[in-house]
Scaffold this motif. Structure first.
Motif, PDB file in Angstrom:
ATOM      1  N   SER A 255     -28.741  57.683  18.761  1.00 15.57           N
ATOM      2  CA  SER A 255     -29.673  58.134  19.796  1.00 15.57           C
ATOM      3  C   SER A 255     -30.395  59.403  19.360  1.00 15.57           C
ATOM      4  O   SER A 255     -30.434  60.406  20.063  1.00 15.57           O
ATOM      5  N   GLY A 256     -30.959  59.325  18.160  1.00 13.35           N
ATOM      6  CA  GLY A 256     -31.733  60.442  17.632  1.00 13.35           C
ATOM      7  C   GLY A 256     -30.961  61.388  16.743  1.00 13.35           C
ATOM      8  O   GLY A 256     -31.551  62.264  16.108  1.00 13.35           O
ATOM      9  N   HIS A 257     -29.644  61.220  16.655  1.00 11.27           N
ATOM     10  CA  HIS A 257     -28.812  62.087  15.808  1.00 11.27           C
ATOM     11  C   HIS A 257     -27.865  61.198  14.989  1.00 11.27           C
ATOM     12  O   HIS A 257     -26.704  61.017  15.352  1.00 11.27           O
ATOM     13  N   PRO A 258     -28.351  60.633  13.871  1.00 13.59           N
ATOM     14  CA  PRO A 258     -27.564  59.650  13.121  1.00 13.59           C
ATOM     15  C   PRO A 258     -26.438  60.231  12.281  1.00 13.59           C
ATOM     16  O   PRO A 258     -25.699  59.480  11.649  1.00 13.59           O
ATOM     17  N   THR A 259     -26.278  61.540  12.255  1.00  7.76           N
ATOM     18  CA  THR A 259     -25.151  62.142  11.541  1.00  7.76           C
ATOM     19  C   THR A 259     -24.568  63.261  12.376  1.00  7.76           C
ATOM     20  O   THR A 259     -25.275  63.887  13.183  1.00  7.76           O
ATOM     21  N   ALA A 260     -23.278  63.528  12.164  1.00  2.00           N
ATOM     22  CA  ALA A 260     -22.618  64.620  12.867  1.00  2.00           C
ATOM     23  C   ALA A 260     -22.683  65.926  12.074  1.00  2.00           C
ATOM     24  O   ALA A 260     -22.172  66.941  12.531  1.00  2.00           O
ATOM     25  N   SER A 261     -23.264  65.891  10.882  1.00  2.57           N
ATOM     26  CA  SER A 261     -23.440  67.083  10.039  1.00  2.57           C
ATOM     27  C   SER A 261     -22.119  67.762   9.694  1.00  2.57           C
ATOM     28  O   SER A 261     -22.044  68.996   9.572  1.00  2.57           O
ATOM     29  N   MET A 262     -21.074  66.983   9.524  1.00  5.56           N
ATOM     30  CA  MET A 262     -19.791  67.541   9.116  1.00  5.56           C
ATOM     31  C   MET A 262     -19.806  67.868   7.627  1.00  5.56           C
ATOM     32  O   MET A 262     -20.511  67.243   6.837  1.00  5.56           O
ATOM     33  N   VAL A 263     -19.008  68.863   7.258  1.00  5.00           N
ATOM     34  CA  VAL A 263     -18.871  69.265   5.860  1.00  5.00           C
ATOM     35  C   VAL A 263     -17.380  69.266   5.499  1.00  5.00           C
ATOM     36  O   VAL A 263     -16.511  69.291   6.369  1.00  5.00           O
ATOM     37  N   TYR A 264     -17.114  69.232   4.190  1.00  4.07           N
ATOM     38  CA  TYR A 264     -15.749  69.171   3.648  1.00  4.07           C
ATOM     39  C   TYR A 264     -15.619  70.367   2.719  1.00  4.07           C
ATOM     40  O   TYR A 264     -16.207  70.375   1.638  1.00  4.07           O
ATOM     41  N   LYS A 265     -14.904  71.409   3.161  1.00  4.41           N
ATOM     42  CA  LYS A 265     -14.889  72.652   2.420  1.00  4.41           C
ATOM     43  C   LYS A 265     -13.478  73.071   2.020  1.00  4.41           C
ATOM     44  O   LYS A 265     -12.528  72.927   2.799  1.00  4.41           O
ATOM     45  N   LEU A 266     -13.383  73.615   0.804  1.00  2.00           N
ATOM     46  CA  LEU A 266     -12.136  74.210   0.352  1.00  2.00           C
ATOM     47  C   LEU A 266     -11.934  75.517   1.112  1.00  2.00           C
ATOM     48  O   LEU A 266     -12.796  76.408   1.081  1.00  2.00           O
ATOM     49  N   VAL A 267     -10.809  75.650   1.818  1.00  4.21           N
ATOM     50  CA  VAL A 267     -10.563  76.851   2.623  1.00  4.21           C
ATOM     51  C   VAL A 267      -9.363  77.652   2.129  1.00  4.21           C
ATOM     52  O   VAL A 267      -9.173  78.804   2.530  1.00  4.21           O
ATOM     53  N   ALA A 268      -8.552  77.048   1.252  1.00 10.17           N
ATOM     54  CA  ALA A 268      -7.410  77.767   0.690  1.00 10.17           C
ATOM     55  C   ALA A 268      -6.993  77.077  -0.600  1.00 10.17           C
ATOM     56  O   ALA A 268      -7.128  75.864  -0.737  1.00 10.17           O
ATOM     57  N   ARG A 269      -6.477  77.892  -1.537  1.00  7.35           N
ATOM     58  CA  ARG A 269      -5.963  77.311  -2.778  1.00  7.35           C
ATOM     59  C   ARG A 269      -4.874  78.218  -3.314  1.00  7.35           C
ATOM     60  O   ARG A 269      -4.811  79.421  -3.013  1.00  7.35           O
ATOM     61  N   ALA A 270      -3.982  77.641  -4.106  1.00  7.25           N
ATOM     62  CA  ALA A 270      -2.868  78.396  -4.655  1.00  7.25           C
ATOM     63  C   ALA A 270      -3.341  79.305  -5.780  1.00  7.25           C
ATOM     64  O   ALA A 270      -4.362  79.047  -6.429  1.00  7.25           O
ATOM     65  N   GLU A 271      -2.582  80.363  -6.036  1.00  6.31           N
ATOM     66  CA  GLU A 271      -2.932  81.298  -7.100  1.00  6.31           C
ATOM     67  C   GLU A 271      -2.698  80.704  -8.482  1.00  6.31           C
ATOM     68  O   GLU A 271      -3.264  81.170  -9.463  1.00  6.31           O
ATOM     69  N   SER A 272      -1.843  79.678  -8.546  1.00  3.93           N
ATOM     70  CA  SER A 272      -1.549  79.018  -9.815  1.00  3.93           C
ATOM     71  C   SER A 272      -1.135  77.590  -9.518  1.00  3.93           C
ATOM     72  O   SER A 272      -1.121  77.159  -8.365  1.00  3.93           O
ATOM     73  N   ASP A 273      -0.778  76.844 -10.581  1.00  4.03           N
ATOM     74  CA  ASP A 273      -0.349  75.469 -10.360  1.00  4.03           C
ATOM     75  C   ASP A 273       1.144  75.369 -10.049  1.00  4.03           C
ATOM     76  O   ASP A 273       1.694  74.277  -9.949  1.00  4.03           O
TER      77      ASP A 273
END
Length: 457
Positions: free
Chosen positions: A335-353
């Motif tokens: 109905s005029g808005h064919p996408t929800a404009s969601m994004v997939y973002k890295l928000v945290a990561r470990a300091e090492s493996d």
């Protein structure tokens, strides 16, 4: 189309079968439903020794479509299917090798790819707001980054359709809605749209693939071509009733509506199930048809209207003697808005493996309105003293005790294994309850801001 799946008793109609919210058997690999840079990032991270770092990605939207007051989470079941079927089969690996897209060590790693992490998210059918972490994907950077495109393509499409469907269902009230947009979009998108529409409040679909895959009740009887095929409209109605019974729905606007209604009742008798109107001034024509049907003794015959409806057109027909609405183009295009404009973002990561290495919040800080907030986040919807939602509260770290019972995220995948499967009626009912718990202004069709604010704890 027939009255059986207008939510009314009838002699004919599609049947709902208890299937899961997803369709898995025979589904091919989803591994190439991605962008090339996901694989080139993987290659570089493998070479740099950072690919194994524990990472947290979140799916959210920075804003709702203009004027919308809430969003609807849809597509979660399809995301789980996509993750389960994300496999790099030999022919896929051959394609990547022949194109030189990634190097040999990366191909070797992809050959054994299986997502082994955890996924949490808002349950399907729940509503969401700007910043809501509707999905959280945790695992190594390598296994999580590959899922970005397929996750977003599903959630953005399905959530947009479900939000439009929810608005239309609100406008329709207790009158059932029929999804009939398959011919207005891609054939596979049509199936996904039907599923999302059902979650948003539609009752039935005309798309048989959606009925087969997801158990959505299906409907359908005839188009104008069937009437035009026959020498007279009476012949067409007679043939349809002979085949489908008196409970069928007759299309009455091929020629003259008044004459068609008269002929329909003469052929079917007062027990005719329904008539469908697909053109003209629907408000005026519906009133005239209702009066004519009543005068002819067909007081129980229902009226179905179609013709490029959206939520505003449906709302304008609230006072009309209409029993059901069929919606196509406006639904499958959001109905005029064919996408929800969601994004997939890295928000945290470990300091090492090292698996025990602590997580470090990370976030994009550039200008231009695309900043994000780092850290693995929880979400809760705070109610007021009457139990009505008053804020979407998002935070990282410890959840305040007063919000502990109002958290929104649920576990979907644990250690690579799916732990949440639902039939479509579950998210459908959940959405109805979630929408009912919002302030009353949520159902207004007039443009406005999100019905509750997003607060960061």
């Amino acid at each position: 189309m027939n009255t059986a799946d207008l939510g009314l008793p009838a002699e004919e109609g599609g049947r709902s079968h208890p299937r899961s919210g997803g369709w898995r058997v025979g589904v091919p690999s989803t591994a190439l439903f991605t962008d090339q840079y996901e694989l080139t990032m993987l290659q570089a991270a493998l070479a740099a020794g950072t690919a194994a770092r524990r990472s947290v990605f979140e799916v959210f939207t920075r804003r709702l479509p203009e004027g919308r007051r809430y969003g609807v989470v849809a597509g979660t079941g399809r995301v789980l299917d996509a993750v389960e079927n994300f496999r790099f089969e030999p022919d896929v690996l051959d394609f990547l090798r022949e194109r030189g897209i990634v190097d040999a060590p990366t191909l070797d790693w992809l050959a054994g790819y299986r997502f082994s992490g955890d996924i949490w998210g808002y349950p399907e059918g729940e509503v969401y707001f700007p910043g809501s972490p509707v999905l959280r994907v945790e695992g190594s950077f390598a296994e999580c980054v590959l899922l970005e495109t397929v996750v977003l393509s599903i959630l953005n499409h399905d959530s947009a359709i479900a939000a439009a469907a929810s608005r239309m269902a609100t406008a329709a009230g207790d009158r059932p809605l029929i999804e009939m947009g398959a011919r207005r979009t891609h054939e596979l998108a049509a199936v996904a749209a039907s599923r999302a529409a059902y979650i948003g409040g539609f009752a039935t679909t005309s798309d048989l693939a959606a009925g087969f895959r997801y158990g959505i009740p299906t409907v359908g009887t005839s188009a104008h071509a069937f009437t035009l095929l026959h020498d007279t409209e009476r012949d067409a109605f007679t043939a349809q009733i002979h085949s489908l019974g008196r409970g069928t729905t007759l299309l009455v606007d091929t020629y003259d509506v008044a004459e068609a209604v008269r002929t329909a009742v003469e052929v079917a008798g007062p027990g005719l199930g329904a008539v469908r109107i697909d053109s003209g001034d629907l408000l005026l024509v519906a009133h005239r048809v209702r009066q004519q049907l009543d005068e002819l003794g067909a007081t129980d015959t229902k009226i179905v209207v179609t013709s490029d409806l959206d939520e505003y057109a449906i709302a304008s027909l609230a006072a009309a003697p209409v029993d059901a609405y069929g919606v196509g183009t406006q639904l499958v295009t959001g109905s005029g808005h064919p996408t929800a404009s969601m994004v997939y973002k890295l928000v945290a990561r470990a300091e090492s493996d090292d698996p025990a290495a602590p997580l470090v919040p990370v976030a994009k800080k550039s200008s231009g309105g695309k900043t994000s907030i780092g850290g693995r986040k929880w979400a809760a919807r705070r109610p007021d003293e009457h139990g009505v939602a008053e804020a979407e509260v998002i935070g990282a770290g410890r959840v305040p005790p007063r919000l502990a019972d109002h958290q929104l995220q649920v576990e979907l995948v644990k250690g690579g294994e799916i732990v949440s499967r639902e039939t479509l009626d579950v998210p459908r009912d959940r959405h109805r309850a979630a929408r009912a718990a919002l302030p009353l202004s949520a159902v207004q069709l007039s443009r406005g801001e999100p019905v509750i604010p997003t607060e960061y704890a």
